[in-house]
Design a protein around this motif. Structure first.
Motif, PDB file in Angstrom:
ATOM      1  N   ASP A  41       0.831  -1.209   0.000  1.00  0.00           N
ATOM      2  CA  ASP A  41       0.000   0.000   0.000  1.00  0.00           C
ATOM      3  C   ASP A  41       0.864   1.256   0.000  1.00  0.00           C
ATOM      4  O   ASP A  41       0.434   2.309  -0.468  1.00  0.00           O
ATOM      5  N   LYS A  91      -6.788   0.360  -1.457  1.00  0.00           N
ATOM      6  CA  LYS A  91      -7.669  -0.406  -0.568  1.00  0.00           C
ATOM      7  C   LYS A  91      -8.693  -1.212  -1.364  1.00  0.00           C
ATOM      8  O   LYS A  91      -8.978  -2.369  -1.057  1.00  0.00           O
ATOM      9  N   HIS A  92      -9.251  -0.596  -2.386  1.00  0.00           N
ATOM     10  CA  HIS A  92     -10.235  -1.308  -3.228  1.00  0.00           C
ATOM     11  C   HIS A  92      -9.603  -2.507  -3.915  1.00  0.00           C
ATOM     12  O   HIS A  92     -10.160  -3.610  -3.914  1.00  0.00           O
ATOM     13  N   ASN A  93      -8.430  -2.292  -4.513  1.00  0.00           N
ATOM     14  CA  ASN A  93      -7.762  -3.371  -5.239  1.00  0.00           C
ATOM     15  C   ASN A  93      -7.308  -4.483  -4.307  1.00  0.00           C
ATOM     16  O   ASN A  93      -7.394  -5.667  -4.642  1.00  0.00           O
ATOM     17  N   ALA A  94      -6.822  -4.104  -3.126  1.00  0.00           N
ATOM     18  CA  ALA A  94      -6.375  -5.108  -2.156  1.00  0.00           C
ATOM     19  C   ALA A  94      -7.536  -6.006  -1.733  1.00  0.00           C
ATOM     20  O   ALA A  94      -7.398  -7.230  -1.644  1.00  0.00           O
ATOM     21  N   LYS A  95      -8.697  -5.423  -1.485  1.00  0.00           N
ATOM     22  CA  LYS A  95      -9.876  -6.196  -1.083  1.00  0.00           C
ATOM     23  C   LYS A  95     -10.258  -7.201  -2.170  1.00  0.00           C
ATOM     24  O   LYS A  95     -10.596  -8.363  -1.891  1.00  0.00           O
ATOM     25  N   THR A  96     -10.190  -6.765  -3.421  1.00  0.00           N
ATOM     26  CA  THR A  96     -10.521  -7.651  -4.533  1.00  0.00           C
ATOM     27  C   THR A  96      -9.523  -8.798  -4.636  1.00  0.00           C
ATOM     28  O   THR A  96      -9.897  -9.945  -4.891  1.00  0.00           O
ATOM     29  N   TYR A  97      -8.242  -8.488  -4.436  1.00  0.00           N
ATOM     30  CA  TYR A  97      -7.222  -9.534  -4.441  1.00  0.00           C
ATOM     31  C   TYR A  97      -7.519 -10.588  -3.383  1.00  0.00           C
ATOM     32  O   TYR A  97      -7.445 -11.790  -3.650  1.00  0.00           O
ATOM     33  N   PHE A  98      -7.841 -10.151  -2.167  1.00  0.00           N
ATOM     34  CA  PHE A  98      -8.098 -11.093  -1.081  1.00  0.00           C
ATOM     35  C   PHE A  98      -9.206 -12.067  -1.458  1.00  0.00           C
ATOM     36  O   PHE A  98      -9.109 -13.277  -1.246  1.00  0.00           O
ATOM     37  N   GLU A  99     -10.271 -11.527  -1.999  1.00  0.00           N
ATOM     38  CA  GLU A  99     -11.424 -12.354  -2.356  1.00  0.00           C
ATOM     39  C   GLU A  99     -11.049 -13.376  -3.431  1.00  0.00           C
ATOM     40  O   GLU A  99     -11.439 -14.542  -3.361  1.00  0.00           O
ATOM     41  N   TYR A 152       0.819  -5.009   5.403  1.00  0.00           N
ATOM     42  CA  TYR A 152       0.855  -3.811   4.561  1.00  0.00           C
ATOM     43  C   TYR A 152       2.185  -3.120   4.837  1.00  0.00           C
ATOM     44  O   TYR A 152       2.514  -2.869   6.001  1.00  0.00           O
TER      45      TYR A 152
END
Length: 414
Positions: free
Chosen positions: A90, A114-122, A137
């Motif tokens: 980040d 933050k948006h991209n990280a959340k998508t990666y996790f999923e 991070y």
């Protein structure tokens, strides 16, 4: 290494051999390879899991099969009880990795990261057990460094070493500018490994320089040096360029089963072995068996590709979806049937229209010249009937089905 190996029992030695066979399979380069075996042996002797790092600057939230080459290797370590350290850049993501770039990259905002990280996790959860992953991070430590700390960090590496990067050399040769902050990207990535005290760092071959920075800085800070494991880059569906969404040659792991299967069937024959090798969950023995069967003629390349497509869908959508995707492909593309589910296009134009204008209006082809070429190549059907005249007129009726090539369908709704 001898001292460590001599302390192991026969059972432990067998376990070292078993894990090494798994970890080294499909890897492009291990730097240095002998240290990996030492780390695995120590881990078994001391009953201490290894720390495996994967660094990510979340600049593109859609995960495709190219990303899973590294993720599958991470999963193998995880399945053997080792700790996965998933590092979200980040802080570094605001700068952007200059690797492979001819110009400086646009920094990401906090919201984008933050948006991209959340998508990666999923999406990573489809490959690894995210409940057993350590999430970090790098702003946790990089944002706390003061200017004196940064100067000291920069003092641990020479400009000549940084200029070894191919992309920096090329930009200087072409007279293109390099901003000073770009030099700090590999320094920060190397410092991440110091903070995480990782044993192994994985990445694609394009991350060779950045990952070796981890070894460099761990040594400078008196830490045990990590092993670099570099995975091959996966060519996309065009068979030439690295798989990338921007190149539109990718298979996304979140795509619909039928789309995934259809795309898999367009993989060039010469890349099939590489796909089986790098992105499927078959054992090394099963992969070798498939390769030999294709080479000997026992397994037809078309059937091998069907197996590949089915495997990809099964891994990300389950066995039932894989069966249905295969059946759909066979009925539509082999037998020429019209699929049950077709995108609907509302029609508000004239009831009589040229087939060329219809194809462009429905956005099935980009231009009239493309439409004419497709018709001339006998790739257009209206209600299942092949259109061969580029001047043909079409009477628009409710439920009219337009087909372009083997995979594009539209149903008209009035």
């Amino acid at each position: 290494m001898t001292n460590v190996m001599e302390q192991l029992s026969q059972e432990q030695l067998a376990e070292v051999k078993r894990q090494m066979e798994i970890y080294t399979h499909g890897v492009q380069e291990i730097i240095p390879s002998e240290e990996l075996e030492v780390k695995v042996a120590k881990s078994i002797l001391e009953n201490r899991p290894l720390k495996i790092k994967l660094g990510l600057d979340p600049s593109a939230p859609d995960v495709h099969l190219g990303h899973t080459v590294v993720l599958n290797k991470m999963r193998q370590f995880q399945e053997n009880g080792h700790i996965i350290q998933l590092l979200i850049g980040d802080f570094t993501g605001k700068i952007g990795d200059p690797t492979g770039k001819s110009v400086a990259r646009k920094p990401l905002t906090d919201e984008e990261v933050k948006h991209n990280a959340k998508t990666y996790f999923e999406q990573f959860g489809k490959v690894m057990d995210m409940d057993k992953v350590e999430l970090h991070y790098n702003s946790e430590w990089l944002s706390k460094l003061n200017f004196e700390d940064v100067i000291q960090l920069a003092g641990k590496i020479t400009v000549a070493r940084l200029m070894e990067r191919d992309d920096f050399e090329e930009r200087i040769a072409l007279g293109k500018p390099i901003s000073l902050h770009e030099f700090f990207y590999p320094l920060m990535q190397g410092y991440d490994s110091v903070e995480l005290e990782c044993d192994i760092e994985l990445g694609g071959t394009d991350q060779h320089f950045n990952i070796l920075m981890g070894r460099h800085f761990q040594e400078k800070f008196g830490k045990e040096k990590q092993v670099a494991m570099l995975m091959p880059l996966l060519e996309g569906l065009d068979g030439v360029e690295k798989m990338s969404k921007s190149k539109n040659n990718y298979i996304g792991i979140d795509e619909a089963p039928q789309e995934m299967f259809g795309k898999a069937m367009s993989i060039p024959d010469e890349l099939m072995n590489k796909y089986f090798e790098l992105i499927t969950d078959f054992t090394p023995e099963q992969k070798e068996s498939i390769k030999k069967d294709v080479e000997s003629g026992k397994l037809h390349p078309r059937d091998a590709k069907m197996l590949l497509g089915k495997t990809i869908v099964r891994m990300y959508h389950g066995k039932e979806a894989a069966e249905k995707a295969e059946q759909h492909f066979v009925s539509v593309f082999r037998e020429g049937a019209i699929p049950e589910e077709i995108p609907v296009a509302e029609w508000k134009g004239n009831k009589e229209v040229s087939v060329v204008d219809l194809l462009v209006e429905l956005q099935m082809l980009n231009s009239k010249s493309e439409a004419r070429r497709m018709i001339e190549n006998k790739g257009v059907k209206i209600n299942g009937e092949k259109i061969e005249d580029t001047r043909a007129e079409v009477s628009i009726t409710d439920g009219l089905i337009v087909q372009v090539g083997k995979r594009k369908f539209k149903k008209i709704e009035i």
